[in-house]
Write a protein that holds these residues in place. Structure first.
Motif, mmCIF file in Angstrom:
data_model
loop_
_atom_site.group_PDB
_atom_site.id
_atom_site.type_symbol
_atom_site.label_atom_id
_atom_site.label_comp_id
_atom_site.label_asym_id
_atom_site.label_seq_id
_atom_site.Cartn_x
_atom_site.Cartn_y
_atom_site.Cartn_z
ATOM 1 N N LEU A 65 0.871 -1.062 -0.160
ATOM 2 C CA LEU A 65 0.041 -0.085 -0.115
ATOM 3 C C LEU A 65 0.841 1.189 -0.314
ATOM 4 C CD1 LEU A 65 -2.643 -0.945 2.585
ATOM 5 C CD2 LEU A 65 -2.879 -1.092 0.097
ATOM 6 N N LEU A 66 1.899 1.170 0.449
ATOM 7 C CA LEU A 66 2.920 2.479 0.772
ATOM 8 C C LEU A 66 3.608 2.695 -0.370
ATOM 9 C CD1 LEU A 66 4.013 2.166 4.625
ATOM 10 C CD2 LEU A 66 2.469 3.655 3.624
ATOM 11 N N VAL A 67 4.300 1.680 -1.021
ATOM 12 C CA VAL A 67 5.112 1.854 -2.171
ATOM 13 C C VAL A 67 4.512 2.710 -3.267
ATOM 14 C CG1 VAL A 67 6.338 0.655 -4.167
ATOM 15 C CG2 VAL A 67 6.765 -0.163 -1.751
ATOM 16 N N LEU A 72 4.455 7.773 -6.075
ATOM 17 C CA LEU A 72 4.052 8.761 -6.903
ATOM 18 C C LEU A 72 4.509 10.102 -6.515
ATOM 19 C CD1 LEU A 72 0.499 7.450 -7.302
ATOM 20 C CD2 LEU A 72 2.051 7.680 -8.895
ATOM 21 N N ALA A 73 4.569 10.143 -4.824
ATOM 22 C CA ALA A 73 4.925 11.524 -4.245
ATOM 23 C C ALA A 73 6.396 11.669 -4.805
ATOM 24 C CB ALA A 73 5.125 11.317 -2.673
ATOM 25 N N ALA A 74 7.218 10.860 -4.676
ATOM 26 C CA ALA A 74 8.670 11.054 -5.331
ATOM 27 C C ALA A 74 8.582 11.432 -6.671
ATOM 28 C CB ALA A 74 9.306 9.624 -4.769
ATOM 29 N N THR A 75 7.806 10.675 -7.481
ATOM 30 C CA THR A 75 7.956 11.001 -9.006
ATOM 31 C C THR A 75 7.418 12.451 -9.096
ATOM 32 O OG1 THR A 75 7.208 8.752 -9.550
ATOM 33 C CG2 THR A 75 6.733 10.418 -11.012
ATOM 34 N N PHE A 186 10.570 6.844 -8.978
ATOM 35 C CA PHE A 186 9.769 5.861 -8.692
ATOM 36 C C PHE A 186 10.256 4.273 -8.701
ATOM 37 C CE2 PHE A 186 6.475 2.812 -9.856
ATOM 38 C CZ PHE A 186 5.264 3.227 -9.147
ATOM 39 N N MET A 187 11.120 4.204 -9.869
ATOM 40 C CA MET A 187 11.772 2.911 -9.578
ATOM 41 C C MET A 187 12.626 2.745 -8.217
ATOM 42 S SD MET A 187 13.085 2.352 -13.501
ATOM 43 C CE MET A 187 13.793 0.873 -13.112
ATOM 44 N N ALA A 188 13.384 3.866 -7.836
ATOM 45 C CA ALA A 188 14.063 3.566 -6.587
ATOM 46 C C ALA A 188 13.260 3.253 -5.505
ATOM 47 C CB ALA A 188 14.673 5.017 -6.381
ATOM 48 N N VAL A 189 11.910 4.173 -5.440
ATOM 49 C CA VAL A 189 11.147 3.772 -4.263
ATOM 50 C C VAL A 189 10.617 2.213 -4.352
ATOM 51 C CG1 VAL A 189 8.844 4.213 -3.255
ATOM 52 C CG2 VAL A 189 10.459 5.954 -3.970
ATOM 53 N N ALA A 190 10.364 1.931 -5.697
ATOM 54 C CA ALA A 190 9.977 0.513 -5.684
ATOM 55 C C ALA A 190 11.074 -0.631 -5.156
ATOM 56 C CB ALA A 190 9.277 0.104 -7.139
ATOM 57 N N LEU A 191 12.112 -0.254 -5.782
ATOM 58 C CA LEU A 191 13.412 -1.215 -5.159
ATOM 59 C C LEU A 191 13.483 -1.094 -3.921
ATOM 60 C CD1 LEU A 191 15.764 -0.329 -8.306
ATOM 61 C CD2 LEU A 191 14.345 -2.707 -7.776
ATOM 62 N N ALA A 192 13.555 -0.003 -3.218
ATOM 63 C CA ALA A 192 13.611 0.153 -1.817
ATOM 64 C C ALA A 192 12.637 -0.620 -1.037
ATOM 65 C CB ALA A 192 13.457 1.683 -1.230
ATOM 66 N N GLY A 193 11.295 -0.678 -1.578
ATOM 67 C CA GLY A 193 10.337 -1.588 -1.032
ATOM 68 C C GLY A 193 10.609 -2.904 -1.004
#
Length: 227
Positions: A65-67, A72-75, A186-193
């Motif tokens: 739910l958070l990623v 989107l916020a980071a994007t 967005f990819m950085a946030v997804a990879l961090a998740g």
């Protein structure tokens, strides 16, 4: 020994028949199917579910739910910052660079396929002469269309010192670079998740192993001690 129990024998079948009938088709036992994964098993009540399984399930659900929200916020944040940066860079380049007329010193090479799409996109380095912003005549190598003759006029971009440079960033370049940075965010946030979920799974797995070792250390003496 007369009282010894004979070893277990495999069930009779075509593989163990000493005299198989060649006309009888061979029947083979079906292979066992792997167990199907049970959806949402970490939240279902069962005696094998551990607290760590439930905790890992909640961690996975929270990240799921958070990623997207954080992505989107980071994007938007990174995209807005990148757009402002490149727009300011383009404005600075426009003020610091000049578009000047230059004259070819010698002929440009001809393209092997004149009139083709490749010829219209091809550029050849040719020496050109131009007057710099400081009023001095200069010569430099500039990329020009094929087939231009000596004395032809082309336009070049120069900096304040009279050196040839690239033209200022265009709107399309600003947009493409902004989208690139936004996508990377967005990819950085997804990879961090994914990294957080993997680290949590590894930590909880090691905790399970330690708990199993402790339980076995307390249970093994009762199994191995003779009555």
């Amino acid at each position: 020994m007369s009282g010894a129990t004979p070893p277990a024998q495999p069930p009779p079948g075509p593989e163990h028949d000493p005299d198989p009938d060649p006309d009888e088709p061979v029947r083979r036992l079906p292979l066992p199917r792997p167990p199907r994964p049970v959806p949402l098993w970490r939240w279902r009540r069962n005696p094998l579910r551990r607290r760590t399984d439930r905790l890992l399930g909640w961690i996975g659900l929270s990240l799921l739910l958070l990623v997207p929200v954080l992505g989107l916020a980071a994007t938007f944040a990174v995209g807005d910052a990148a757009h402002r940066h490149y727009r300011a860079t383009a404005e600075h380049q426009t003020r610091a660079r000049s578009l000047l007329a230059a004259v070819l010193v010698h002929d440009a090479p001809n393209h092997p396929e004149p009139g083709s799409d490749e010829a219209r996109k091809a550029r050849y380095p040719v020496t050109v002469r131009f007057t710099a912003p400081d009023g001095r005549d200069r010569t430099a190598k500039a990329d020009v269309l094929p087939g231009l003759t000596a004395g032809s006029t082309v336009t070049v971009w120069t900096d304040r010192h009279g050196a040839l440079t690239e033209p200022p960033l265009t709107i399309e370049q600003i947009r493409s670079r902004t989208m690139g940075w936004a996508l990377l965010a967005f990819m950085a946030v997804a990879l961090a998740g994914f990294a957080v979920h993997g680290a949590a799974a590894l930590i909880l797995h090691r905790r399970n192993l330690a708990a199993w070792d402790g339980d076995w250390a307390r249970t093994a003496p009762r199994w191995t001690t003779s009555p």
